[in-house]
Design an enzyme around this catalytic site. Structure first.
Site, PDB file in Angstrom:
ATOM      1  N   ASP A 282     -10.034  -5.986  -3.814  1.00 51.03           N
ATOM      2  CA  ASP A 282      -9.396  -4.614  -3.277  1.00 51.03           C
ATOM      3  C   ASP A 282     -10.247  -3.332  -3.415  1.00 51.03           C
ATOM      4  O   ASP A 282     -10.562  -3.178  -4.652  1.00 51.03           O
ATOM      5  CB  ASP A 282      -8.062  -4.694  -3.708  1.00 51.03           C
ATOM      6  CG  ASP A 282      -7.010  -3.535  -3.003  1.00 51.03           C
ATOM      7  OD1 ASP A 282      -7.830  -2.540  -2.224  1.00 51.03           O
ATOM      8  OD2 ASP A 282      -5.870  -3.410  -2.818  1.00 51.03           O
TER       9      ASP A 282
ATOM     10  N   HIS B 185      -7.358  -5.987   0.059  1.00 51.62           N
ATOM     11  CA  HIS B 185      -6.048  -5.342   0.241  1.00 51.62           C
ATOM     12  C   HIS B 185      -5.001  -5.738   1.186  1.00 51.62           C
ATOM     13  O   HIS B 185      -3.969  -5.184   1.081  1.00 51.62           O
ATOM     14  CB  HIS B 185      -6.746  -3.906   0.753  1.00 51.62           C
ATOM     15  CG  HIS B 185      -5.633  -2.555   0.632  1.00 51.62           C
ATOM     16  ND1 HIS B 185      -5.125  -2.069  -0.562  1.00 51.62           N
ATOM     17  CD2 HIS B 185      -4.778  -2.033   1.585  1.00 51.62           C
ATOM     18  CE1 HIS B 185      -4.378  -1.334  -0.418  1.00 51.62           C
ATOM     19  NE2 HIS B 185      -4.148  -1.013   0.839  1.00 51.62           N
TER      20      HIS B 185
ATOM     21  N   SER C 188       0.838  -1.280   0.008  1.00 50.92           N
ATOM     22  CA  SER C 188      -0.128   0.001  -0.058  1.00 50.92           C
ATOM     23  C   SER C 188       1.025   1.265   0.201  1.00 50.92           C
ATOM     24  O   SER C 188       1.776   1.478  -0.744  1.00 50.92           O
ATOM     25  CB  SER C 188      -1.084   0.028   1.117  1.00 50.92           C
ATOM     26  OG  SER C 188      -1.896   0.964   0.909  1.00 50.92           O
TER      27      SER C 188
END
Length: 256
Positions: A207, A235, A82
């Site tokens: 996601d 995610h 991320s």
């Protein structure tokens, strides 16, 4: 100059540095660190201002990358999840000689939706920034819930993430805000066309923060990179699919 919290474990002949995402800390990797440290010399890091790396204010992406590099091994595979994917990518761009391979996990070179580019709507990110100053623990928890939504193990995955956050003191509001600012403003789509090291991009089909539509677009933009989508992950694929996730990294190790 402050040092960040850094833990090394394992005896592998290849170094692997793991960089966590926004609002979190290196405890998020505990579900896979035993397995990975049997294959690599593993480096767990709390990004500046997060977890145990106190004494930092909000940093730009470039400054964050430089702070992390100061304590890093000479050469390593850099894996970023991320927001951490942007930090790892920045290091690959500015210090390619230190990066044996780049791995981004549920990460986008441009998190913010732009013209003909899928992503998080800028007003959603701005809303998170606004809410941070009102009730930042609740805002972080909402962000975490978004990360596991839709998976078969969504509840327990969200619990695992929440436990990671609550295990250590919360980051300062300005650090969290600075991280959201990076997610809102940074766009590395063009610069990353020029990286030449092995480059693996891992995604979750479900996601909600990094839409799967970006995968074929980046396959085209970065033909030298490889992508893989975990069919039932959101995610945080390393939490929902730890064995499959680690296998991909062991396969990558053979190529560096």
């Amino acid at each position: 100059m402050n040092n960040i919290w850094w833990q090394s474990k394992g005896q592998g002949n290849v170094h692997l540095v793991l960089l966590h995402g926004w609002g979190l800390n290196a405890e998020v990797w505990r579900c896979i660190d035993e397995e990975l440290s049997s294959h690599f010399t593993l480096h767990l890091v709390d990004l500046p201002g997060f977890g145990r790396s106190r004494g930092f204010g909000a940093l730009s992406l470039a400054d964050m990358a430089e702070v992390v590099l100061r304590q890093a091994p000479d050469k390593a595979i850099w894996l970023g999840w991320s927001l951490g994917g942007l930090v790892a990518s920045q290091i690959a761009l500015t210090h390619p000689e230190r990066v044996q391979a780049l791995v981004t996990v549920a990460s986008s070179p441009c998190f913010s939706a732009r013209d003909e580019w899928p992503g998080i709507k800028p007003d959603v990110l701005a809303g998170f920034q606004q809410q941070l100053s009102d009730d930042f623990q609740r805002t972080v928890e909402r962000f975490l819930a978004l990360q596991t939504m839709g998976t078969e193990t969504a509840r327990q995955d969200a619990r695992a993430l929440k436990k990671t956050v609550l295990a250590l003191p919360m980051p300062e509001v300005d650090v969290l805000n600075g991280g959201l600012e990076i997610l809102k403003m940074v766009d590395l789509r063009q610069p990353l066309q020029n990286v030449s090291m092995p480059f693996l991009r891992l995604y979750g089909y479900l996601d909600g923060l990094v839409p799967r539509k970006v995968v074929p677009m980046l396959d085209k933009l970065w033909p030298h990179s490889e992508s893989y989508i975990f069919a039932k992950a959101a995610h945080a694929p390393f939490i929902s699919h730890p064995a499959e996730f680690c296998r991909m990294l062991v396969v990558l190790k053979q190529r560096v």
